[in-house]
Design an enzyme around this catalytic site. Structure first.
Site, PDB file in Angstrom:
ATOM      1  N   ASP A 167      19.261  55.835 -21.578  1.00 10.66           N
ATOM      2  CA  ASP A 167      19.944  54.846 -20.751  1.00 10.66           C
ATOM      3  C   ASP A 167      20.733  53.916 -21.687  1.00 10.66           C
ATOM      4  O   ASP A 167      21.509  54.406 -22.510  1.00 10.66           O
ATOM      5  CB  ASP A 167      18.923  54.109 -19.869  1.00 10.66           C
ATOM      6  N   HIS A 217      16.835  60.111 -13.607  1.00 11.50           N
ATOM      7  CA  HIS A 217      17.351  59.260 -14.675  1.00 11.50           C
ATOM      8  C   HIS A 217      16.345  58.990 -15.788  1.00 11.50           C
ATOM      9  O   HIS A 217      16.746  58.720 -16.922  1.00 11.50           O
ATOM     10  CB  HIS A 217      17.809  57.928 -14.086  1.00 11.50           C
TER      11      HIS A 217
END
Length: 340
Positions: free
Chosen positions: A100, A302
């Site tokens: 991320d 994610h």
């Protein structure tokens, strides 16, 4: 998970680190809204293979210091922390792995200081030199005011919404952006509908997926709550510097990332729904000429290293073991030599 904890001073900021093992240094850089604990499944596997594994709470997060000024969270500041941390640990180089927001920091560290980076790994977010992501002045035109990065620009708003109940926020975002999200029609860009909040716009999960426990949520929430009502102000200030990063990183425009690299992303990752990411991925080998792998994790959302720890660990260990090997031959632009 058997890890040690300590504090390290870097650039006038106290960073908390979790670490285990000895050998060549591997730095694990978390993303939003996480911390060192997001790498809980990587410590044992990497340390057992002969590596010194260090995962910091990056500035503004968890047990680390939270500088007051918004301008203290630019990409050069974040890269500077990595550079100083390598030195503070008594090392001359490291393999830098980021997920991320940690991925742009890892890619940028390799771009700016290739002399210190033996290899770089990005999970979820591909490299987009020099500033690594488009600014709000652009994304506002594409997505509108509800786009999460635009919504985050107002200091104090999202901060308060998230800090009011960290466990509630974390439970919603960790499930909502995962491969186990309530919707199954593909990844979606995170939008905050008008009239809702950054938390209320995320559905409350009926249950947690197998990769996430209530104890995991409690650990994240407890670590974040150390900064009280400002639990998310430092982390959100990273987003408030995306515009400034465009100018600060402009001297590196046109530079490639010239160290061995690896990229991995899940098919359900919301990043894949963002405009321009498909084109970035197709151009990976022009950005990272010595790309050793471009891995697709079917059904993964994610939270790459948390949702698929076995696959991620295997990919990391293979990449680490191969750093002293010559680059694999390529058959074409954007080739994807490794699929999982």
């Amino acid at each position: 998970m058997n890890v040690e904890h300590e504090d390290v001073e870097v650039n006038g900021v106290r960073l908390h680190i979790a670490h285990r093992g000895s050998g060549p240094l591997v730095l694990l850089l978390h993303g939003f809204p996480e911390g060192w604990y997001s790498w809980r499944h990587q410590f044992d596997a990497l340390a057992a293979a002969g590596y010194r594994v260090v995962a910091p709470d990056q500035r503004g997060y968890g047990r680390s210091d939270r500088p007051e000024e918004v301008s203290s969270y630019t990409l050069p500041h974040l890269v500077g922390d990595v550079v100083a941390l390598i030195a503070a640990l008594g090392e001359e180089s490291a393999v830098v792995v980021g997920h991320d927001w940690g991925a742009p920091v890892a890619w940028a560290t390799a771009l700016m200081r290739p002399d210190l980076v033996r290899g770089v790994v990005g999970l979820s977010v591909p490299p987009a030199p020099p500033a690594m992501m488009p600014p709000p002045s652009v994304t506002r035109q594409i997505y509108g005011e509800g786009y999460y990065q635009v919504y985050f620009q107002e200091r104090g708003r999202a901060d308060a919404e998230m800090a009011a109940d960290p466990a509630r926020f974390l439970r919603r975002i960790l499930v909502g952006a995962s491969g186990d999200a309530p919707f199954a029609d593909g990844p979606r860009v995170w939008m905050i509908p008008e009239g809702t909040t950054a938390v209320d716009g995320l559905p409350e999960p009926e249950s947690l997926p197998a990769w996430l426990t209530e104890e995991d949520v409690r650990v994240f929430a407890r670590e974040h709550a150390l900064h009280g009502e400002h639990a998310y102000t430092g982390p959100l200030d990273w987003y408030r510097n995306i515009e400034a990063n465009q100018g600060l990183m402009s001297p590196f425009r046109g530079r490639t990332i010239d160290v061995p690299g690896l990229y991995a992303v899940g098919t359900m990752d919301l990043v894949l729904a963002m405009r321009g990411v498909a084109e970035l991925r197709a151009a990976l080998t022009s950005i990272v000429p010595d790309l050793r792998g471009d891995i697709t994790l079917q059904g993964c959302g994610h939270w790459t290293q948390q949702e698929r720890p076995a696959e991620v660990n295997a990919a990391l260990l293979d990449f680490l073991a191969g750093l002293d090997r010559a680059p694999a031959p390529r058959t074409g632009h954007g080739a994807r030599p490794q699929e999982a």
